[in-house]
Design a protein around this motif. Sequence first.
Motif, mmCIF file in Angstrom:
data_model
loop_
_atom_site.group_PDB
_atom_site.id
_atom_site.type_symbol
_atom_site.label_atom_id
_atom_site.label_comp_id
_atom_site.label_asym_id
_atom_site.label_seq_id
_atom_site.Cartn_x
_atom_site.Cartn_y
_atom_site.Cartn_z
ATOM 1 N N PRO A 1 0.735 -1.343 0.066
ATOM 2 C CA PRO A 1 0.160 0.114 -0.196
ATOM 3 C C PRO A 1 1.025 1.056 0.023
ATOM 4 O O PRO A 1 0.538 2.371 -0.499
ATOM 5 C CB PRO A 1 -0.713 -0.073 1.313
ATOM 6 N N ARG A 2 1.916 1.350 0.599
ATOM 7 C CA ARG A 2 2.895 2.465 0.662
ATOM 8 C C ARG A 2 3.632 2.604 -0.759
ATOM 9 O O ARG A 2 3.685 3.538 -1.153
ATOM 10 C CB ARG A 2 4.028 2.434 1.627
ATOM 11 N N VAL B 1 2.124 1.538 -3.606
ATOM 12 C CA VAL B 1 1.098 2.099 -4.486
ATOM 13 C C VAL B 1 0.792 3.779 -4.284
ATOM 14 O O VAL B 1 0.480 4.115 -4.997
ATOM 15 C CB VAL B 1 -0.067 1.285 -4.437
ATOM 16 N N SER B 2 0.888 4.009 -3.006
ATOM 17 C CA SER B 2 0.520 5.584 -2.809
ATOM 18 C C SER B 2 1.765 6.161 -3.023
ATOM 19 O O SER B 2 1.748 7.529 -2.798
ATOM 20 C CB SER B 2 -0.047 5.643 -1.389
ATOM 21 N N ARG B 3 2.982 5.766 -3.460
ATOM 22 C CA ARG B 3 4.153 6.475 -3.641
ATOM 23 C C ARG B 3 4.627 7.190 -2.239
ATOM 24 O O ARG B 3 5.199 8.245 -2.632
ATOM 25 C CB ARG B 3 3.846 7.260 -4.781
ATOM 26 N N ASP B 4 4.219 6.765 -1.265
ATOM 27 C CA ASP B 4 4.962 7.153 0.125
ATOM 28 C C ASP B 4 6.277 6.751 0.232
ATOM 29 O O ASP B 4 6.542 5.670 0.465
ATOM 30 C CB ASP B 4 3.901 6.558 1.281
ATOM 31 N N LEU C 1 8.669 6.394 -1.732
ATOM 32 C CA LEU C 1 8.713 4.974 -2.876
ATOM 33 C C LEU C 1 10.153 4.242 -2.802
ATOM 34 O O LEU C 1 10.080 3.062 -2.827
ATOM 35 C CB LEU C 1 8.383 5.524 -4.298
ATOM 36 N N TRP D 1 10.061 1.992 0.368
ATOM 37 C CA TRP D 1 9.326 0.872 0.464
ATOM 38 C C TRP D 1 9.718 0.320 -0.570
ATOM 39 O O TRP D 1 9.492 -1.076 -0.301
ATOM 40 C CB TRP D 1 7.909 1.555 0.556
#
Length: 140
Positions: free
Chosen positions: A102-103, A105-108, A110, A113
């Motif tokens: 999920p991190r 995909v949300s580009r948190d 990137l 993660w």
Amino acid sequence: MAARFQALAPWLAALWWGSLTTLGALVAPLLFVHLPSPALAGGMAAKLFTAQTWLGTGCGLFLLLLSRSGQGQPTTGRLQSAMMFIMLGVLLALLSEFAVAPRIVSRDNLRLWHSVGSAMFALQWLCAGVTFWKMTRTQG
């Protein structure tokens, strides 16, 4: 009947390790080479890694069930010796899917993660590989 199911154990280990190998070494890199954009390739890779999570989790859980059901069977001892690697591999797959993906995909953050996810994938690959090796080695 239990002996028949015990014979599935090496095949399950092979499917788990082989699918991780194919996805990580062949399919995902080819997506980024042949699809028109990294975003499109990343989206498709994410779907494939999710499918891999469920395949690996299923193989691992079935191997754990086989280790409990086949007391006295020759394969059971090999399953028992692989138990830690099976559990760790399944845990890594689930953590990757529900904590790391999920991190990504949300580009948190990137880069961080993606690195964590790659390391967890490699460790899962090692766990599945050790499981496969333990299931196929000859006694002696």
